[in-house]
Design an enzyme around this catalytic site. Structure first.
Site, PDB file in Angstrom:
ATOM      1  N   CYS A 133      19.272  -6.906 -10.915  1.00  0.00           N
ATOM      2  CA  CYS A 133      20.511  -7.684 -10.822  1.00  0.00           C
ATOM      3  C   CYS A 133      20.304  -9.154 -11.162  1.00  0.00           C
ATOM      4  O   CYS A 133      19.253  -9.720 -10.900  1.00  0.00           O
ATOM      5  CB  CYS A 133      21.055  -7.618  -9.405  1.00  0.00           C
ATOM      6  SG  CYS A 133      21.302  -5.973  -8.789  1.00  0.00           S
TER       7      CYS A 133
ATOM      8  N   ARG B 149      16.701  -8.123 -18.136  1.00  0.00           N
ATOM      9  CA  ARG B 149      16.130  -7.657 -16.877  1.00  0.00           C
ATOM     10  C   ARG B 149      16.524  -6.224 -16.548  1.00  0.00           C
ATOM     11  O   ARG B 149      15.945  -5.626 -15.660  1.00  0.00           O
ATOM     12  CB  ARG B 149      16.574  -8.581 -15.743  1.00  0.00           C
ATOM     13  CG  ARG B 149      16.042  -9.981 -15.910  1.00  0.00           C
ATOM     14  CD  ARG B 149      16.835 -10.945 -15.073  1.00  0.00           C
ATOM     15  NE  ARG B 149      16.610 -10.720 -13.664  1.00  0.00           N
ATOM     16  CZ  ARG B 149      15.851 -11.494 -12.915  1.00  0.00           C
ATOM     17  NH1 ARG B 149      15.250 -12.522 -13.439  1.00  0.00           N
ATOM     18  NH2 ARG B 149      15.694 -11.242 -11.639  1.00  0.00           N
TER      19      ARG B 149
ATOM     20  N   TRP C  25      22.260  -3.738 -11.156  1.00  0.00           N
ATOM     21  CA  TRP C  25      21.363  -2.590 -11.316  1.00  0.00           C
ATOM     22  C   TRP C  25      21.554  -1.773 -10.047  1.00  0.00           C
ATOM     23  O   TRP C  25      21.198  -2.211  -8.954  1.00  0.00           O
ATOM     24  CB  TRP C  25      19.921  -3.088 -11.448  1.00  0.00           C
ATOM     25  CG  TRP C  25      18.921  -2.048 -11.827  1.00  0.00           C
ATOM     26  CD1 TRP C  25      18.659  -1.578 -13.080  1.00  0.00           C
ATOM     27  CD2 TRP C  25      18.008  -1.374 -10.953  1.00  0.00           C
ATOM     28  NE1 TRP C  25      17.636  -0.654 -13.030  1.00  0.00           N
ATOM     29  CE2 TRP C  25      17.226  -0.510 -11.745  1.00  0.00           C
ATOM     30  CE3 TRP C  25      17.776  -1.409  -9.575  1.00  0.00           C
ATOM     31  CZ2 TRP C  25      16.229   0.311 -11.206  1.00  0.00           C
ATOM     32  CZ3 TRP C  25      16.788  -0.600  -9.045  1.00  0.00           C
ATOM     33  CH2 TRP C  25      16.026   0.249  -9.862  1.00  0.00           C
TER      34      TRP C  25
ATOM     35  N   ASN D 265      22.361 -10.025  -5.017  1.00  0.00           N
ATOM     36  CA  ASN D 265      21.157  -9.284  -5.432  1.00  0.00           C
ATOM     37  C   ASN D 265      20.407  -8.879  -4.172  1.00  0.00           C
ATOM     38  O   ASN D 265      20.333  -9.667  -3.231  1.00  0.00           O
ATOM     39  CB  ASN D 265      20.209 -10.173  -6.247  1.00  0.00           C
ATOM     40  CG  ASN D 265      20.765 -10.514  -7.609  1.00  0.00           C
ATOM     41  OD1 ASN D 265      21.813 -10.023  -7.985  1.00  0.00           O
ATOM     42  ND2 ASN D 265      20.044 -11.346  -8.331  1.00  0.00           N
ATOM     43  N   GLY D 266      19.805  -7.691  -4.181  1.00  0.00           N
ATOM     44  CA  GLY D 266      19.012  -7.276  -3.021  1.00  0.00           C
ATOM     45  C   GLY D 266      19.634  -6.071  -2.338  1.00  0.00           C
ATOM     46  O   GLY D 266      20.521  -5.406  -2.893  1.00  0.00           O
TER      47      GLY D 266
ATOM     48  N   GLU E  60      -2.344   2.868 -18.683  1.00  0.00           N
ATOM     49  CA  GLU E  60      -1.337   1.955 -19.233  1.00  0.00           C
ATOM     50  C   GLU E  60      -0.667   2.584 -20.466  1.00  0.00           C
ATOM     51  O   GLU E  60       0.547   2.479 -20.644  1.00  0.00           O
ATOM     52  CB  GLU E  60      -1.997   0.606 -19.556  1.00  0.00           C
ATOM     53  CG  GLU E  60      -1.137  -0.409 -20.261  1.00  0.00           C
ATOM     54  CD  GLU E  60       0.147  -0.791 -19.524  1.00  0.00           C
ATOM     55  OE1 GLU E  60       0.300  -0.450 -18.345  1.00  0.00           O
ATOM     56  OE2 GLU E  60       1.017  -1.395 -20.171  1.00  0.00           O
TER      57      GLU E  60
ATOM     58  N   LYS F 164       3.334   3.362 -20.715  1.00  0.00           N
ATOM     59  CA  LYS F 164       4.196   2.869 -21.815  1.00  0.00           C
ATOM     60  C   LYS F 164       4.981   4.027 -22.414  1.00  0.00           C
ATOM     61  O   LYS F 164       6.168   3.924 -22.661  1.00  0.00           O
ATOM     62  CB  LYS F 164       3.370   2.215 -22.932  1.00  0.00           C
ATOM     63  CG  LYS F 164       2.808   0.865 -22.689  1.00  0.00           C
ATOM     64  CD  LYS F 164       3.802  -0.259 -22.708  1.00  0.00           C
ATOM     65  CE  LYS F 164       4.330  -0.515 -21.329  1.00  0.00           C
ATOM     66  NZ  LYS F 164       3.621  -1.357 -20.459  1.00  0.00           N
TER      67      LYS F 164
ATOM     68  N   GLU G 114       7.709   5.260 -20.012  1.00  0.00           N
ATOM     69  CA  GLU G 114       8.768   4.263 -19.810  1.00  0.00           C
ATOM     70  C   GLU G 114       9.784   4.257 -20.941  1.00  0.00           C
ATOM     71  O   GLU G 114      10.981   4.211 -20.706  1.00  0.00           O
ATOM     72  CB  GLU G 114       8.163   2.846 -19.732  1.00  0.00           C
ATOM     73  CG  GLU G 114       7.603   2.462 -18.395  1.00  0.00           C
ATOM     74  CD  GLU G 114       7.030   1.043 -18.407  1.00  0.00           C
ATOM     75  OE1 GLU G 114       7.308   0.299 -17.476  1.00  0.00           O
ATOM     76  OE2 GLU G 114       6.296   0.691 -19.351  1.00  0.00           O
TER      77      GLU G 114
ATOM     78  N   LYS H 262      13.350  -5.078 -15.508  1.00  0.00           N
ATOM     79  CA  LYS H 262      12.227  -5.941 -15.861  1.00  0.00           C
ATOM     80  C   LYS H 262      11.613  -6.586 -14.635  1.00  0.00           C
ATOM     81  O   LYS H 262      10.413  -6.696 -14.510  1.00  0.00           O
ATOM     82  CB  LYS H 262      12.741  -7.028 -16.816  1.00  0.00           C
ATOM     83  CG  LYS H 262      11.681  -7.998 -17.291  1.00  0.00           C
ATOM     84  CD  LYS H 262      10.795  -7.352 -18.305  1.00  0.00           C
ATOM     85  CE  LYS H 262       9.584  -8.156 -18.665  1.00  0.00           C
ATOM     86  NZ  LYS H 262       8.521  -7.301 -19.206  1.00  0.00           N
TER      87      LYS H 262
HETATM   88  C1  G6P Z   1       8.714  -3.355 -13.407  1.00  0.00           C
HETATM   89  C2  G6P Z   1       8.570  -3.550 -14.907  1.00  0.00           C
HETATM   90  C3  G6P Z   1       7.116  -3.348 -15.318  1.00  0.00           C
HETATM   91  C4  G6P Z   1       6.223  -4.270 -14.503  1.00  0.00           C
HETATM   92  C5  G6P Z   1       6.423  -4.085 -12.998  1.00  0.00           C
HETATM   93  C6  G6P Z   1       5.713  -5.162 -12.195  1.00  0.00           C
HETATM   94  O1  G6P Z   1       8.481  -2.033 -13.079  1.00  0.00           O
HETATM   95  O2  G6P Z   1       9.388  -2.634 -15.597  1.00  0.00           O
HETATM   96  O3  G6P Z   1       6.974  -3.655 -16.694  1.00  0.00           O
HETATM   97  O4  G6P Z   1       4.878  -3.998 -14.821  1.00  0.00           O
HETATM   98  O5  G6P Z   1       7.808  -4.196 -12.684  1.00  0.00           O
HETATM   99  O6  G6P Z   1       6.294  -6.406 -12.503  1.00  0.00           O
HETATM  100  P1  G6P Z   1       5.571  -7.774 -12.357  1.00  0.00           P
HETATM  101  O7  G6P Z   1       6.610  -8.795 -12.758  1.00  0.00           O
HETATM  102  O8  G6P Z   1       5.199  -7.913 -10.900  1.00  0.00           O
HETATM  103  O9  G6P Z   1       4.381  -7.789 -13.231  1.00  0.00           O
END
Ligand code: G6P
Length: 609
Positions: free
Chosen positions: A2, A27, A75, A100-101, A482, A486, A489, A604
């Protein structure tokens, strides 16, 4: 996740609010809305399911205008994504709020308000806040006082902004557990959940503390803390040109950000002037804290967690320092036995991830000698609350799937390994060698990017698949993780990573011609062992896609597709192989036609638990 934008000015603000929402789009959200108090002093709003562009279209068709307003991208947490559940929420046409929250005690509050005759239109937890606020102003309280009394009733995490048509100059807001910043203008003031939303109108910001309640009007900003004491919070000027967030020649932000890595990596290690990793790179007092460190505890989420897993290999192997790595949402909720002399290292691109922040706040055990955050956003909550910080220089990352933020985190960890290693088992020759090889990294990443056409062809084999297995050994096991993250996701293909040595303890049963197996095969000491693991896959009819050091003599053969990678020093291979796997996921997703930059259901910056 959000996003909030709010403005109070002597000019029309609807375009400022919409531009703020556009800047927060990256985001991740599912609906958007805007509310303004117009010249007749009535509340006017638009709420739309889908993108900010849908909201803009509604605004064009039937403009809502005013000099004060709030806006939001939602969101969904409580209640499905829909126009009704989108924010702002109103109470009896007088008040409007965005939030938000998550309000954890919303059900009890909802029951209480329904009993008093309040009618709920949405399924959200947020709607209780606006009715509570309405009830409070109904008793004669000013908007600011009303907000203070309301937040005292809320349990959970929130950033809230509210407007009242009876009070058409003031926006009142509060934060607890979700970020909120005041943008300071001349004869106008703003609020947003991320300063980026306001960079079009100001470069001066007041970062609020947890528990703060704030009231802004065009000429004033007043803040009280959680105890109700008036506070003068510092104004920070964010210097530097407003970074371009345009796509330029690229089709997607993710691709742009993959290609920005050589520069982002170079900028991240450029701080090591004169080829030296100075303690001061990690902030004031770093040397004194590092001198006490006998172990490291890394805590993070998602991709940042994978950076931590890579760092564990480096810290133990190169620096001789014991290291534990844990997912923040697990770390924060368990009773732990911590080694004395532990440095807590949080890793977060955004610096706002709720679980990581909570883990930092929870780490009060005297066994911790200090906290260090590796983050990409200055002034973020984790940066402000940690003893030490290292800022990666990735620049703004828009694509939800993290790319350049991850590889720059690896560089940061390598520098931390050098700084701590000096106090451990690393001699100066080794530390000089590591700093020197870092200078080869941008060039090696450039070479990896040139493999794009081959990786794109490889990606074609994945688009009809529903599952994929990623294998790696040693420091490349987290790189395989990782790579799998990816792929899932952005292409929605179910992908799992395994340490290649574990293959025969389970996942081998899954291998058939419908399960592509991706292997990370750099020319390190575990190469031969990995080769045997891959043979196990091949002899069971599996289809292998091997990212292999070009000097390692992996040959294309039936069911084995080799992507020759540039040879590079062991310590840089996690970065170059990551870049290749990023391109693989990217091309699979593009060929499948998914929303690469904003994959479904993901956000994000995850500012709720
Ligand atoms: C979300 C994002 C990821 C990210 C994770 C941690 O899930 O989609 O891409 O790795 O949060 O976020 P941060 O900002 O703490 O690295």
């Amino acid at each position: 996740m959000c996003g909030i934008v709010a403005a109070t000015a002597r000019r029309e603000v609807s375009e400022i609010l919409l531009e703020g929402l556009r800047r927060l789009e990256y985001r991740g959200y599912d609906s958007a809305g805007i509310a303004l108090i117009d010249a007749e002093q009535s509340l006017k709003l638009h709420k739309e399911m889908g993108k900010v562009s849908v909201l803009e279209a509604a605004q064009q068709q039937q403009p809502v205008t005013g000099r004060i307003g709030i806006a939001h991208t939602r969101w969904a947490t409580h209640g499905v994504p829909s126009a009704v559940n989108a924010h702002p929420h109103l109470s009896r046409e007088r008040l409007a709020i965005v939030h938000n929250g998550i309000i954890e005690n919303h059900q009890a509050l909802r029951d209480e308000l329904i009993a008093q005759g309040y009618e709920f239109l949405s399924e959200t937890d947020t709607e209780v806040i606006v009715h509570l606020l309405h009830r409070a102003v109904g008793t004669g309280a000013g908007l600011f006082e009303a907000m203070r009394s309301v937040v005292a009733r809320l349990q959970g995490a929130y950033a809230i902004a509210a407007i009242d048509r009876e009070n058409p100059e003031q926006v009142v807001a509060a934060r607890e557990g979700s970020p909120l910043v005041v943008g300071v203008g001349i004869g106008e003031n703003f609020l947003a959940s991320d300063q980026m939303a306001l960079r079009q109108v100001t470069d001066r910001f007041v970062f609020l503390d947890e528990g703060d309640v704030v009231c802004i009007s065009p000429d004033t900003i007043s803040v009280v803390d959680a105890e109700g004491v008036k506070q003068q919070r510092q104004t920070t000027r964010i210097s530097g040109a407003l970074e371009s967030v345009e796509l330029g020649e690229f089709e997607h932000y993710m691709l742009k950000e993959i290609h920005e890595q050589p520069r982002a990596l170079a900028q991240t290690f450029a701080v090591a002037e004169g080829h030296r990793v100075d303690d001061s790179l990690f902030g004031e007092g770093a040397g004194a804290i590092f001198d006490q460190v006998s172990s490291v505890q890394i805590v993070a989420c998602g991709t940042s967690y994978h950076a931590g897993l890579v760092a564990r290999y480096w810290l133990e192997d190169l620096a001789g320092i014991p290291c534990e790595v844990e997912i923040a949402s697990e770390f924060r909720y368990r009773r732990r036995a911590q080694h004395p002399g532990t440095l807590l290292v949080t890793v977060s691109q955004s610096g706002e991830t709720a679980d990581t922040l909570a883990a930092l706040r929870d780490a009060t055990d005297p066994a911790f000698v200090g906290s260090l955050v590796i983050a990409n956003v200055d002034n973020s909550s984790l940066v402000r609350e940690s003893d030490l910080m290292f800022l990666t220089q990735a620049g703004t990352e828009i694509g939800v799937a993290s790319t350049k933020a991850f590889t720059t985190q690896l560089v940061a960890f390598l520098m931390l390994t050098i700084a701590l290693g000096r106090r451990g088992t690393m001699d100066s020759a080794k530390s000089d060698e590591l700093v020197n090889v870092l200078h080869d990294l941008p060039g090696l990443v450039e070479q990896t990017l040139q493999l794009d056409a081959g990786i794109k062809r490889m990606a074609e084999s994945f688009i009809q698949k529903h599952h994929a297995l990623f294998l790696g050994r040693g420091v490349h096991y987290p790189i395989a993780m990782e790579g799998a993250l990816k792929l899932k996701e952005i292409s929605y293909i179910h992908a799992e990573a395994y340490a290649a040595g574990e293959l025969k303890h389970g996942p081998l049963a899954l291998v058939d011609d419908d399960m592509p197996v991706v292997a990370v095969a750099p020319g390190d000491e575990l190469m031969e062992k990995l080769r045997s693991n891959l043979e196990e896959v091949r002899s069971r009819g599996g289809e292998l896609y091997v990212f292999a050091d070009r000097a390692a003599d992996f040959q294309d053969s039936p069911r084995v597709h080799v992507l020759p990678m540039p040879s590079c020093p062991d310590v840089l291979a996690p970065v170059t192989y990551t870049v290749a796997l990023q391109l693989l996921s990217y091309h699979v997703a593009v060929q499948k036609g998914t929303d690469v930059d904003k994959p479904r259901n993901l956000a994000k910056s995850v500012t709720v638990e």
